[in-house]
Design an enzyme around this catalytic site. Structure first.
Site, short mmCIF file in Angstrom:
data_model
loop_
_atom_site.label_atom_id
_atom_site.label_comp_id
_atom_site.label_asym_id
_atom_site.label_seq_id
_atom_site.Cartn_x
_atom_site.Cartn_y
_atom_site.Cartn_z
N ASP A 182 -9.24 2.46 11.46
CA ASP A 182 -7.86 2.23 11.03
C ASP A 182 -6.91 3.06 11.90
OD1 ASP A 182 -6.29 1.25 8.25
OD2 ASP A 182 -5.40 3.00 9.22
N ILE A 183 -5.89 2.40 12.46
CA ILE A 183 -4.93 3.11 13.32
C ILE A 183 -4.09 4.04 12.42
CG2 ILE A 183 -3.12 2.90 15.06
CD1 ILE A 183 -4.01 -0.04 15.46
N GLU A 205 -3.96 -3.45 10.67
CA GLU A 205 -4.25 -2.52 11.77
C GLU A 205 -5.62 -1.90 11.56
OE1 GLU A 205 -3.57 -1.34 8.70
OE2 GLU A 205 -3.18 0.68 9.48
N1 GTP Z 1 2.96 -5.10 14.38
C1 GTP Z 1 2.07 -5.33 13.41
N2 GTP Z 1 2.04 -4.52 12.33
C2 GTP Z 1 1.12 -4.75 11.38
C3 GTP Z 1 0.20 -5.81 11.46
N3 GTP Z 1 -0.61 -5.76 10.35
C4 GTP Z 1 -0.20 -4.71 9.61
N4 GTP Z 1 0.85 -4.07 10.22
C5 GTP Z 1 1.59 -2.90 9.77
O1 GTP Z 1 0.73 -1.78 9.70
C6 GTP Z 1 1.33 -0.81 8.86
C7 GTP Z 1 0.26 -0.12 8.04
O2 GTP Z 1 0.89 0.89 7.35
P1 GTP Z 1 0.20 1.74 6.22
O3 GTP Z 1 -0.91 0.96 5.56
O4 GTP Z 1 1.29 2.27 5.35
O5 GTP Z 1 -0.52 2.88 6.93
P2 GTP Z 1 -0.19 3.73 8.21
O6 GTP Z 1 1.27 3.86 8.49
O7 GTP Z 1 -1.02 3.17 9.32
O8 GTP Z 1 -0.71 5.17 7.79
P3 GTP Z 1 -2.19 5.69 7.50
O9 GTP Z 1 -3.12 4.50 7.47
O10 GTP Z 1 -2.10 6.36 6.17
O11 GTP Z 1 -2.51 6.64 8.61
C8 GTP Z 1 2.37 -1.54 8.00
O12 GTP Z 1 3.65 -1.13 8.42
C9 GTP Z 1 2.14 -3.02 8.36
O13 GTP Z 1 3.34 -3.75 8.36
C10 GTP Z 1 0.26 -6.67 12.59
O14 GTP Z 1 -0.52 -7.63 12.77
N5 GTP Z 1 1.21 -6.38 13.53
#
Ligand code: GTP
Length: 160
Positions: A30-31, A73
């Site tokens: 997970d990013i 992500e």
């Molecule tokens: N650009 C883009 N963003 C995405 C995609 N899928 C998910 N996201 C974004 O990924 C983000 C995930 O955020 P969170 O689940 O809050 O977690 P995080 O900010 O990565 O923080 P941690 O996982 O706690 O380190 C959200 O803002 C989603 O909108 C995609 O296909 N493209």
């Protein structure tokens, strides 16, 4: 590969693992803080960042590994016929590569990190339980400060 294919592949892999008593590891990647990448650079650059991570995963795995996007992500890697030490080593390499290789665009250098949860299919009763174990380990990696690989153990608490 879409997530339904991942589930099918996992079910097949799990049967094979149990049949031959071979080792097989599953990892969820997970990013970290990806929301801030979107918020800072915009959704299109966020999409490029996800592709950039996917490419690093492809380059650092071999043909027997199954690499899939698990949604958003998050990615999943199934590593058949590898013991947990080999899998940990590979995932640590992947983690370091991602940390060292920023996404370079005309305007930005975007450095990212990932958290990784690892579980053994042999220790689980089903592939879905193995996924849950990997997810619990991922949560442990986030809780411990991110940018690390955590292997599942039964002392880890699952997110409610
Ligand atoms: N650009 C883009 N963003 C995405 C995609 N899928 C998910 N996201 C974004 O990924 C983000 C995930 O955020 P969170 O689940 O809050 O977690 P995080 O900010 O990565 O923080 P941690 O996982 O706690 O380190 C959200 O803002 C989603 O909108 C995609 O296909 N493209």
């Amino acid at each position: 590969m879409c997530s339904i294919d991942v589930v099918k592949a996992l079910e097949k892999e799990h049967s094979t693992v149990k049949l031959f008593k071979g080792e097989c590891a599953i990892a969820i990647i997970d990013i970290d803080r990806f929301k801030s990448v979107n918020d800072t650079y915009g959704h299109d650059i966020g999409d490029r960042a996800i592709k950039h991570i996917a490419e690093i995963l492809q380059v650092n795995t071999n043909s027997t590994d199954i690499v899939a996007r698990a949604g958003g992500e998050e990615f999943c890697i199934v590593m058949p016929q590898q013991d947990m030490q080999q899998s940990l080593f590979k995932l640590e390499q992947i983690r370091k590569q991602i940390e060292l290789k920023p996404l370079v665009t005309d305007d930005y250098h975007i450095q990212m990190t990932v958290s990784i949860g690892l579980a053994s299919m042999l220790e689980a009763n089903s592939s879905s339980q193995a996924m849950k174990f990997a997810d619990t380990a991922l949560y442990g990696a986030k809780e411990a400060g991110r940018n690390r690989v955590v292997q599942y153990n039964n002392r880890l608490k699952r997110k409610s």
